[in-house]
Motif scaffolding. Structure first.
Motif, PDB file in Angstrom:
ATOM      1  N   ASN A  23      -5.775  31.550  -1.284  1.00 39.89           N
ATOM      2  CA  ASN A  23      -4.659  30.926  -1.992  1.00 39.89           C
ATOM      3  C   ASN A  23      -3.971  29.884  -1.129  1.00 39.89           C
ATOM      4  O   ASN A  23      -3.551  28.827  -1.609  1.00 39.89           O
ATOM      5  CB  ASN A  23      -3.644  31.989  -2.429  1.00 39.89           C
ATOM      6  CG  ASN A  23      -4.133  32.755  -3.657  1.00 39.89           C
ATOM      7  OD1 ASN A  23      -5.120  32.373  -4.268  1.00 39.89           O
ATOM      8  ND2 ASN A  23      -3.453  33.838  -3.988  1.00 39.89           N
ATOM      9  N   ASP A  30      -3.527  22.155  -5.146  1.00 45.49           N
ATOM     10  CA  ASP A  30      -2.791  22.338  -6.391  1.00 45.49           C
ATOM     11  C   ASP A  30      -1.438  21.643  -6.359  1.00 45.49           C
ATOM     12  O   ASP A  30      -0.994  21.078  -7.365  1.00 45.49           O
ATOM     13  CB  ASP A  30      -2.600  23.831  -6.678  1.00 45.49           C
ATOM     14  CG  ASP A  30      -3.885  24.519  -7.104  1.00 45.49           C
ATOM     15  OD1 ASP A  30      -4.750  23.830  -7.669  1.00 45.49           O
ATOM     16  OD2 ASP A  30      -4.027  25.725  -6.867  1.00 45.49           O
ATOM     17  N   THR A  77      -8.506  26.854 -17.317  1.00 39.53           N
ATOM     18  CA  THR A  77      -7.959  26.786 -15.964  1.00 39.53           C
ATOM     19  C   THR A  77      -7.419  25.408 -15.643  1.00 39.53           C
ATOM     20  O   THR A  77      -6.367  25.281 -15.013  1.00 39.53           O
ATOM     21  CB  THR A  77      -9.052  27.148 -14.931  1.00 39.53           C
ATOM     22  OG1 THR A  77      -9.562  28.435 -15.245  1.00 39.53           O
ATOM     23  CG2 THR A  77      -8.486  27.158 -13.523  1.00 39.53           C
ATOM     24  N   THR A 330      -6.667  25.717  -9.137  1.00 39.17           N
ATOM     25  CA  THR A 330      -6.269  26.863  -9.960  1.00 39.17           C
ATOM     26  C   THR A 330      -5.236  26.427 -11.001  1.00 39.17           C
ATOM     27  O   THR A 330      -4.852  25.257 -11.083  1.00 39.17           O
ATOM     28  CB  THR A 330      -5.655  27.989  -9.097  1.00 39.17           C
ATOM     29  OG1 THR A 330      -4.381  27.556  -8.600  1.00 39.17           O
ATOM     30  CG2 THR A 330      -6.568  28.330  -7.925  1.00 39.17           C
TER      31      THR A 330
END
Length: 505
Positions: A23, A30, A77, A330
């Protein structure tokens, strides 16, 4: 006694440590992608709201809901939701028919219908609609969008009907050349489009800011510096602008006109979202869209927008493409883009008041031109004339009537075309002396009934006849009855008729 300290072992695949590291590694991608999508979405949210005839803030509210609410839900997504240019015509028509107060009721009803459709598995069926109908839908929306938005560029109010838009073109041309607002509007619109075109030609490393935002910013500065007599966006409080439906508004849901609007919104928004999903899925290698789950997510977003009285939403291909190309990994990117919209409208709403309406109209004319897909239409005319006819029929009907009638017309035409092609029937006739033989190949359906009857009636009178139907893949009742009736008539003329039906040898 000595104690041996163990070195930390590497995190196992799927462990919490690996999840946190993964992440952390994608967060930067992101975050950057969310800023790009935010910059693309901001002017479009405002422009679509203004073109729809509602306050600019309601377009931003829909963008916020599309980012934060739909962004958190399963389904797709990478695709990003918000107000769509393709629904401006429908929204404006709904407000003209039922009033702004009913917009929330219609959008809420459409959202609930989308949820039901997703839960019952209808989402998958949207993949079966003819691509020519979809191209026609987009082209029709593009035509209506262009025809409507050239009026704000010329400093005039947009006419409500297609006929009025054509009828007032001379007035528009006169205003463009003779009024200060018309000349200034055309100048700013052309400047906006030129800046966007030139910006798109720069190397990728220089195009950090999206072209639409650069065009809008340039036009706003130019308008302010030159003091051009142009109307700009009027911005108010976000909370005060919300158009929450009252209990009395829900009483009109039983009206056939309102129910028709709900159905139209649900079908068009669902189709646009799921077709966008199919296109976006081809752009990335990540998890593909679950169509029914995405339909539920879109319905939830529209239900929330309906409660707030905001614009309807769809998945938007422009924002979704920007999200993928900006390197999103994501769903976080689309959620963050909604957060940036919320922060902007809370902290910096005054900046919107510098944007001239002519600039937003130019953005939507550009969006309409892209929806037309001139190159794709030209290629279709060269390769498949029948498919091109369906496209033109759909687009023309949308321009002449409305979206729902246009799409239904296109679907009916596509079904008829497919049925005609699938029901190919070959009738071979041989006759010598007093005997005739007829061989049928393919599919004998009612669409080919005139052809079949003509060939049978043209057979010369003979003492015997044999009709071979064993090679037919399908024989419907209409053709079967026609053959039986022909055989009965020939037998009355003393002809020995033998019928070899499908499934016999």
């Amino acid at each position: 006694m000595t104690t041996q300290l163990e070195s930390p072992s590497p995190a196992r695949p799927g462990s919490l440590g690996e999840h946190l590291r993964r992440n952390k590694s994608v967060f930067g991608f992101d975050l950057a992608a969310s800023l790009v999508v935010f910059l693309v979405a901001l002017p479009l949210c405002v422009g679509i709201a203004v073109a729809s005839g509602v306050p600019a803030e309601l377009g931003i509210v829909t963008g916020i809901v599309g980012g934060i609410v739909v962004g958190c839900m399963p389904g797709s997504t990478m695709q990003v939701s918000g107000p769509a240019a393709g629904l401006t015509v429908l929204v404006a028509s709904t407000i003209a028919q039922h009033g702004l107060a009913m917009l929330g009721v219609v959008v809420l009803g459409a959202g609930l219908l989308q949820i039901v459709m997703g839960l019952t598995g209808v989402g998958t069926w949207f993949r079966a609609i003819s691509p020519s109908v979809i191209q026609g839908l987009l082209a029709g929306i593009g035509l209506v969008l262009i025809l409507g938005q050239i009026y704000p560029i010329g400093g005039l109010d947009q006419p409500s009907s297609t006929g009025a838009k054509f009828a007032r073109l001379p007035e528009l041309f006169h205003a463009v050349f003779t009024t200060p607002a018309g000349r200034a509007g055309v100048t700013i619109a052309v400047a906006t489009l030129l800046v966007m075109a030139l910006w798109a030609r720069l190397p990728n490393r220089l195009r950090i800011v999206p072209a639409p935002l650069v065009g809008v910013a340039f036009a706003a500065v130019l308008t302010y510096v030159l003091g051009l007599p142009l109307e700009t966006i009027r911005v108010g409080s976000l909370l005060e602008t919300l158009n929450v439906p009252s209990p009395a508004d829900f009483g009109a849901v039983t009206s056939f006109a309102v129910l028709g609007s709900i159905l139209t919104f649900a079908l068009i928004a669902s189709a646009e979202s799921l077709f966008s999903a199919a296109a976006v899925d081809r752009m990335h290698d990540g998890p593909k869209t679950r169509y029914n789950a995405e339909l539920v997510a879109q319905g939830t977003g529209n239900a929330v927008c309906g409660v707030l009285g905001a614009l309807p939403m769809t998945a938007v291909i422009v924002r979704s493409t920007a999200n993928v190309h900006a390197g999103a990994r994501t769903k976080l990117s689309r959620v963050l883009h909604g957060c940036w919209l919320l922060l902007f409208v809370m902290l910096l709403p005054g900046l919107l008041s510098y944007i001239p309406l002519a600039t937003l109209a130019a953005l939507l004319v550009h969006a309409g031109w892209k929806l037309l897909g001139v190159r794709q239409v030209a290629a279709l005319f060269r390769e498949q004339r029948s498919e091109a006819f369906i496209l033109v029929l759909t687009a023309g009907t949308i321009l002449a009537t409305d979206l729902l009638i246009g799409v239904l017309t296109g679907i009916v035409a596509a079904v008829i075309k497919t049925a005609w092609e699938v029901s190919g029937l070959s009738v071979e006739v041989e006759h010598e002396d007093d005997h005739a033989r007829v061989r049928l190949h393919g599919n004998a359906t009612f669409l080919r009934l005139p052809q079949l009857q003509d060939r049978l009636e043209q057979l010369p009178r003979t003492r015997s006849a044999h009709v071979d139907m064993t090679l037919l893949r399908h024989l419907d009742r209409a053709c079967h009855q026609a053959i039986e009736h022909w055989a009965e008539q020939r037998r009355k003329d003393s002809c020995d008729v033998e019928l070899a039906k499908p499934g016999t040898s």
